[in-house]
Scaffold this active site. Structure first.
Site, PDB file in Angstrom:
ATOM      1  N   GLU A  84       0.866  -1.264   0.131  1.00  0.00           N
ATOM      2  CA  GLU A  84       0.112  -0.087  -0.011  1.00  0.00           C
ATOM      3  C   GLU A  84       0.752   1.112  -0.122  1.00  0.00           C
ATOM      4  O   GLU A  84       1.676   1.273   0.750  1.00  0.00           O
ATOM      5  CB  GLU A  84      -0.989   0.008   1.251  1.00  0.00           C
ATOM      6  CG  GLU A  84      -2.012  -1.153   1.148  1.00  0.00           C
ATOM      7  CD  GLU A  84      -2.999  -1.243  -0.139  1.00  0.00           C
ATOM      8  OE1 GLU A  84      -3.096   0.011  -0.654  1.00  0.00           O
ATOM      9  OE2 GLU A  84      -3.819  -2.067   0.051  1.00  0.00           O
ATOM     10  N   CYS A 147      -8.193  -1.345   7.986  1.00  0.00           N
ATOM     11  CA  CYS A 147      -6.971  -1.622   7.597  1.00  0.00           C
ATOM     12  C   CYS A 147      -6.047  -0.229   7.188  1.00  0.00           C
ATOM     13  O   CYS A 147      -5.074   0.346   7.651  1.00  0.00           O
ATOM     14  CB  CYS A 147      -6.917  -2.492   6.435  1.00  0.00           C
ATOM     15  SG  CYS A 147      -6.821  -4.181   6.841  1.00  0.00           S
ATOM     16  N   HIS A 171      -1.633  -5.757   2.163  1.00  0.00           N
ATOM     17  CA  HIS A 171      -2.704  -6.066   2.058  1.00  0.00           C
ATOM     18  C   HIS A 171      -2.328  -7.383   1.399  1.00  0.00           C
ATOM     19  O   HIS A 171      -1.691  -7.591   0.405  1.00  0.00           O
ATOM     20  CB  HIS A 171      -3.770  -5.399   1.244  1.00  0.00           C
ATOM     21  CG  HIS A 171      -5.033  -4.689   1.841  1.00  0.00           C
ATOM     22  ND1 HIS A 171      -5.179  -3.331   1.767  1.00  0.00           N
ATOM     23  CD2 HIS A 171      -5.463  -5.239   2.842  1.00  0.00           C
ATOM     24  CE1 HIS A 171      -6.226  -2.902   2.454  1.00  0.00           C
ATOM     25  NE2 HIS A 171      -6.522  -4.201   3.381  1.00  0.00           N
TER      26      HIS A 171
HETATM   27  N1  PCA Z   1      -9.026  -6.399   6.646  1.00  0.00           N
HETATM   28  C1  PCA Z   1      -9.792  -5.274   6.840  1.00  0.00           C
HETATM   29  C2  PCA Z   1      -9.508  -4.827   8.289  1.00  0.00           C
HETATM   30  C3  PCA Z   1      -8.923  -6.111   8.694  1.00  0.00           C
HETATM   31  C4  PCA Z   1      -8.531  -6.933   7.604  1.00  0.00           C
HETATM   32  O1  PCA Z   1      -7.695  -7.945   7.721  1.00  0.00           O
HETATM   33  C5  PCA Z   1      -9.563  -4.174   5.878  1.00  0.00           C
HETATM   34  O2  PCA Z   1      -8.815  -4.147   4.813  1.00  0.00           O
HETATM   35  O3  PCA Z   1      -9.836  -3.050   6.179  1.00  0.00           O
END
Ligand code: PCA
Length: 228
Positions: A84, A147, A171
């Site tokens: 990210e 996140c 991610h």
């Molecule tokens: N993914 C979510 C919150 C927790 C996670 O593992 C997100 O992408 O916001």
């Protein structure tokens, strides 16, 4: 002195009964112990809660005072590990967090910066891993759910505590055990606000867990290279 990486991960949240980042964080810790014996890795679970994650992250940063922070979250529907690039000062999601908090267009930090860029070596890691044939991408949205919130707070709180450390967010797609069918249904829902890609609910892309562990360990190693 040994350097320390703080690695955060999440548990279940609405639509994701088993969060793959729990197993991934443990796998990364094991792999880095072999790859980089001089590196101390502290793995901490953060609650999938806007307020709770900020408090837990602050406590972990204060206690551990790490040399780098990498936070992990799942984005169901993506098909590559996403480095990210940018965190925005906004909480807004169609799903509640685990405390029942549903937010729409609320700033994370009132009067705070609108955005932070990752301070991980995003471009360099991406280029190196892509050249090695790994499934990686640079992403310009971490969504607007917990996140993105943790990514933003990692930057804001580490500065507030006077920690000048590389900090960022990765991610991951849904994962499967090695050798398992990569399109098997896992009962996960892809939420756009949580960085997900909603294509065909019946065929959520999966990557083998060992591939994702290897990629995250490489990103960690690029972030805290072996001292000269
Ligand atoms: N993914 C979510 C919150 C927790 C996670 O593992 C997100 O992408 O916001």
């Amino acid at each position: 002195m040994a350097r320390t990486l703080l690695l955060t991960f999440f548990g279940p949240f609405p639509g994701v009964p088993v969060n793959p980042t729990v197993a991934l964080a443990a796998g990364v810790q094991r792999l880095l112990a072999q790859m980089r014996p001089g590196l101390r890795v502290v793995a901490r679970e953060l609650p999938v809660s806007y307020n709770g994650s900020s408090a837990a992250l602050r406590a972990a940063l204060q206690e551990v005072r790490p040399d780098a922070l990498i936070s992990l979250g799942v984005a169901v529907g993506r098909d590559a590990v996403s480095l990210e690039q940018v965190a925005i000062n906004l909480d807004c999601a169609g799903i509640e967090d685990n405390d029942g908090d549903r937010r729409c267009d609320e700033p994370i930090a009132q009067g705070g910066r609108e955005a932070y860029f990752s301070s991980l070596p995003v471009r360099a890691s991406f280029e190196r891993l892509r050249a090695a044939g790994e499934p990686v991408e640079i992403s310009y949205t971490a969504g607007t759910y917990v996140c993105n919130h943790v990514f933003y707070e990692g930057q804001r709180i580490s500065r507030e505590l006077g920690l000048r450390i590389p900090a960022g967010f990765v991610h991951v797609p849904a994962t499967c055990a090695d050798g398992e069918d990569a399109t098997e249904d896992t009962g996960m829902t892809a939420h756009r606000d949580a960085g997900g890609v909603v294509r065909d609910e019946r065929s959520v892309p999966h990557l083998p867990e060992s591939t994702v562990v290897r990629i995250i360990a490489e990103i960690a190693s690029d972030t805290l290279p072996v001292a000269e």
